[in-house]
Design an enzyme around this catalytic site. Structure first.
Site, mmCIF file in Angstrom:
data_model
loop_
_atom_site.group_PDB
_atom_site.id
_atom_site.type_symbol
_atom_site.label_atom_id
_atom_site.label_comp_id
_atom_site.label_asym_id
_atom_site.label_seq_id
_atom_site.Cartn_x
_atom_site.Cartn_y
_atom_site.Cartn_z
ATOM 1 N N GLU A 98 43.702 -15.521 -17.938
ATOM 2 C CA GLU A 98 42.639 -14.581 -17.596
ATOM 3 C C GLU A 98 43.260 -13.193 -17.530
ATOM 4 O O GLU A 98 44.474 -13.038 -17.665
ATOM 5 C CB GLU A 98 41.988 -14.963 -16.259
ATOM 6 C CG GLU A 98 41.096 -16.182 -16.398
ATOM 7 C CD GLU A 98 40.398 -16.576 -15.107
ATOM 8 O OE1 GLU A 98 39.351 -17.197 -15.215
ATOM 9 O OE2 GLU A 98 40.903 -16.287 -14.021
ATOM 10 N N HIS A 122 33.098 -7.783 -11.092
ATOM 11 C CA HIS A 122 33.438 -8.592 -12.266
ATOM 12 C C HIS A 122 32.841 -7.898 -13.482
ATOM 13 O O HIS A 122 31.675 -7.507 -13.461
ATOM 14 C CB HIS A 122 32.875 -10.009 -12.125
ATOM 15 C CG HIS A 122 33.514 -10.974 -13.060
ATOM 16 N ND1 HIS A 122 33.258 -10.961 -14.419
ATOM 17 C CD2 HIS A 122 34.427 -11.947 -12.864
ATOM 18 C CE1 HIS A 122 33.987 -11.914 -14.994
ATOM 19 N NE2 HIS A 122 34.703 -12.523 -14.075
ATOM 20 N N ARG A 151 40.726 -6.170 -14.153
ATOM 21 C CA ARG A 151 39.259 -6.155 -14.028
ATOM 22 C C ARG A 151 38.653 -4.791 -13.776
ATOM 23 O O ARG A 151 37.601 -4.461 -14.298
ATOM 24 C CB ARG A 151 38.855 -7.042 -12.862
ATOM 25 C CG ARG A 151 38.663 -8.411 -13.304
ATOM 26 C CD ARG A 151 38.065 -9.256 -12.247
ATOM 27 N NE ARG A 151 38.215 -10.593 -12.773
ATOM 28 C CZ ARG A 151 38.033 -11.684 -12.093
ATOM 29 N NH1 ARG A 151 37.692 -11.618 -10.840
ATOM 30 N NH2 ARG A 151 38.185 -12.850 -12.667
ATOM 31 N N HIS A 166 31.714 -8.779 -7.036
ATOM 32 C CA HIS A 166 32.247 -10.136 -7.207
ATOM 33 C C HIS A 166 33.144 -10.573 -6.057
ATOM 34 O O HIS A 166 33.049 -11.712 -5.608
ATOM 35 C CB HIS A 166 33.033 -10.159 -8.527
ATOM 36 C CG HIS A 166 33.563 -11.494 -8.907
ATOM 37 N ND1 HIS A 166 32.750 -12.575 -9.123
ATOM 38 C CD2 HIS A 166 34.838 -11.923 -9.144
ATOM 39 C CE1 HIS A 166 33.490 -13.615 -9.474
ATOM 40 N NE2 HIS A 166 34.755 -13.258 -9.471
ATOM 41 N N ARG A 171 42.280 -7.780 -6.940
ATOM 42 C CA ARG A 171 42.716 -9.188 -7.002
ATOM 43 C C ARG A 171 42.975 -9.642 -8.437
ATOM 44 O O ARG A 171 42.165 -9.403 -9.344
ATOM 45 C CB ARG A 171 41.632 -10.064 -6.388
ATOM 46 C CG ARG A 171 41.928 -11.534 -6.387
ATOM 47 C CD ARG A 171 40.767 -12.271 -5.790
ATOM 48 N NE ARG A 171 39.604 -12.096 -6.619
ATOM 49 C CZ ARG A 171 39.134 -13.011 -7.451
ATOM 50 N NH1 ARG A 171 39.702 -14.187 -7.532
ATOM 51 N NH2 ARG A 171 38.061 -12.771 -8.172
HETATM 52 C C1 SIN Z 1 35.976 -15.880 -13.560
HETATM 53 O O1 SIN Z 1 35.848 -17.043 -13.931
HETATM 54 O O2 SIN Z 1 35.971 -14.928 -14.323
HETATM 55 C C2 SIN Z 1 36.118 -15.620 -12.100
HETATM 56 C C3 SIN Z 1 37.447 -16.015 -11.651
HETATM 57 C C4 SIN Z 1 37.817 -15.237 -10.438
HETATM 58 O O3 SIN Z 1 37.098 -14.336 -10.040
HETATM 59 O O4 SIN Z 1 38.891 -15.505 -9.909
#
Ligand code: SIN
Length: 544
Positions: free
Chosen positions: A127, A243, A289, A350, A385
């Site tokens: 991610e 998010h 993010r 988020h 985060r």
């Molecule tokens: C996501 O699946 O994008 C959220 C994961 C997260 O916020 O840690």
């Protein structure tokens, strides 16, 4: 000033229940902590809805932990510190990256089934801002649901854990600097005092501060507001993560389109169909993010649109369906097919990085009060985060909290307290409208981009709601609104004081990061107001 207790009461006249450990809130933090605590204690677990309704339940992407040969705790540490933009507590992050894998193994022992590759190894995805594949997931994109399923089954079968669903915790009861229990409203509106040797707040974050959020309705910041009223130190409330990609489609809720979709190669495109992340960050769609979220807003403004697109149509449709079954099915309900259509998305609130300040055992500044999960500010997340670190944080610090609680002696003296503010009136006006108004204020002035004028205006607007604290509150909506209002004020005041841009906090009037002045936390206490806190020595390096 916000009153110490949100309702009037006399403990003498209330029914009382004594237990060992009181866990407030479900989600991974509550469930895991309750299970661990039950090995040596009687546990009362209180949720305002049910064990199955929490932010965890909706977590898609997964849980970050070092599981592959190519990865190492050192890489995970560096990625977390960089994302945290200089404000992580390095000692807390060290704990996370070293104890996370063991915590995940414990989740597996408790019945969680993470996805595996054909060779039997755990499937790992990437991610944003992770340098390695280290995100374990379950049923493709239903990781939180699987964790809740497994842990809730254990809790329900455990005779040492009593669960009270649909109960609203009004306030923490404190005496001589220690937390002794809580005052709880039952579904029929009657109240009860609960007492134990320790209370653990696992009440999640504040997503409902915003009109657009990936969080469920229950995320109303109750634990942060309660801890603030009780005198706990609240830290870094200006850092609220948006998010980048929530579904933005007429009639559809702001459903999360996981970062893992970008982790598996999806592009972001503006409404002209142009990819744009190369203008903003070398990591493109997998930049941190806050960078991606602001880039999207920039593109939305430039193209006069309320959304951009996420596009994974170039990937094998079978892989997309298999990897993202929940998102695929959800989008289909609105006539959008992830395998063939570009999906309209926009940022949404988020995750609350700040919260109740805790030490390395999850202890707060109030004796016998602990905080775990999103309600806490452990120092792991800093100003931003790293994706999927929060589920690991909950289990790592949940275990540490229980270790600490197991050392505590029970409290023997009974507590007597009568609290009277002579609240007479009922709340002025319908509270649903107030909540909507507050959410709009937060989006407009305390959102992804802030400035002095807007923050001052937000605080002025919030002041108009203050009479609510002098009213006699009884319904869940009223109580939640009062808690949201407290959290909104904490976020806006902290954001106003931090005259720089860092991580998730972006000030248009101070667009640069200022390490000379601001390599520190903001803290707020009910008695002492706003202050600043230096970073622990281990975090002194200006990483990120
Ligand atoms: C996501 O699946 O994008 C959220 C994961 C997260 O916020 O840690």
């Amino acid at each position: 000033m916000i009153p110490r207790y949100i309702v009037d009461f006399d403990l003498e006249t209330l029914p009382k229940l004594h237990t060992d450990v009181i866990v407030i809130g479900g989600g991974i933090a509550g469930l895991f902590t309750a299970i661990k605590a039950s090995e040596r204690n009687r546990v009362l677990m209180i949720t305002k809805k049910s064990l199955f309704e929490s932010n965890t339940r909706y977590a898609q992407g997964g849980i970050a932990a070092v599981f592959s040969e190519e990865d190492s705790p050192e890489f995970h540490l560096q990625d977390t510190l960089i994302a945290g933009a200089g404000l992580c507590d390095e000692a807390a992050v060290q704990i996370l990256v070293h104890e996370g894998p063991q915590g995940v193994q414990e989740l597996i022992r408790l019945g969680t089934q993470f996805d595996e590759e054909e060779d039997g190894q755990y499937a790992l995805t990437r991610e944003g801002a992770h340098s390695q594949r280290r995100i374990l997931h379950a049923n493709g994109d239903a990781t939180g649901f699987e964790i809740v399923r497994a842990l809730a089954a254990k809790v329900q079968a455990n005779p040492s854990i009593e669960v009270w669903d649909d109960h609203f915790v009004l306030d923490l009861l404190t005496e001589d600097g220690e937390c002794r229990g809580a005052i709880v409203q039952k579904p029929d509106g009657t109240r009860v005092g609960v007492f134990g040797k320790a209370v653990v707040l696992c009440t999640g974050g504040t997503g409902q501060l915003y009109r657009y959020t990936t969080n469920p309705d229950v995320a109303t910041g109750d634990g942060i507001a309660m801890a603030y009223r009780a005198g706990a130190v609240i830290r870094d409330m200006e850092f609220i993560q948006f998010h980048p990609t929530s579904l933005c489609y007429p009639g559809a809720p702001r459903f999360l389109i996981s970062e893992a979709v970008r982790g598996e190669g999806a592009y972001l495109r503006n409404i002209r169909g142009e990819r744009f992340m190369d203008k903003y960050h070398p990591q493109l769609e997998l930049a941190p993010r806050d960078v991606v979220a602001r880039a999207i807003v920039e593109e939305m403004e430039q193209t006069k649109s309320t959304y951009v697109y996420i596009d994974i149509t170039h990937q094998d449709p079978e892989l997309v369906r298999h990897r993202f079954p929940t998102i695929h099915q959800y989008c289909l309900k609105y006539g959008l097919d992830l395998t063939t259509d570009w999906i309209p998305v926009a940022p949404a609130a988020h995750y609350t990085m700040g919260g109740v300040r805790t030490g390395l055992q999850g202890e707060t500044s109030i004796g016998r009060l602990y905080a775990c999960g999103e309600v806490s500010s452990t120092g792991v997340h800093g100003a931003n985060r790293l994706a999927s670190n929060s589920l690991s944080e909950a289990i790592v610090f949940g275990r540490r909290i229980v270790e600490s609680i197991n050392q505590l002696e029970p409290v023997r003296t009974p507590m007597a307290l009568r609290y009277q503010e002579d609240r007479q009136s009922h709340p002025p006006g319908p509270v649903v409208e107030r909540r909507l108004k507050l959410q709009k204020t937060m989006v407009r002035w305390v959102g992804l981009r802030r400035n002095r004028q807007g923050l001052e205006r937000a605080l002025d607007e919030m002041k108009r709601h203050l009479p609510i604290y002098r009213a006699r509150l009884s319904t869940q909506e009223e109580l939640e609104f009062a808690n949201l209002l407290t959290c909104a004020a904490l976020a806006a005041e902290s954001a106003l004081s931090r005259e720089e841009s860092r991580g998730a906090h972006y000030r248009e009037d101070y667009p640069e990061r200022d390490d000379d002045r601001w390599l520190k936390h903001t803290i707020i206490e009910r008695e002492n107001g706003l202050g600043e806190e230096r970073l622990p020595c281990s975090s002194g390096k200006a990483i990120g």
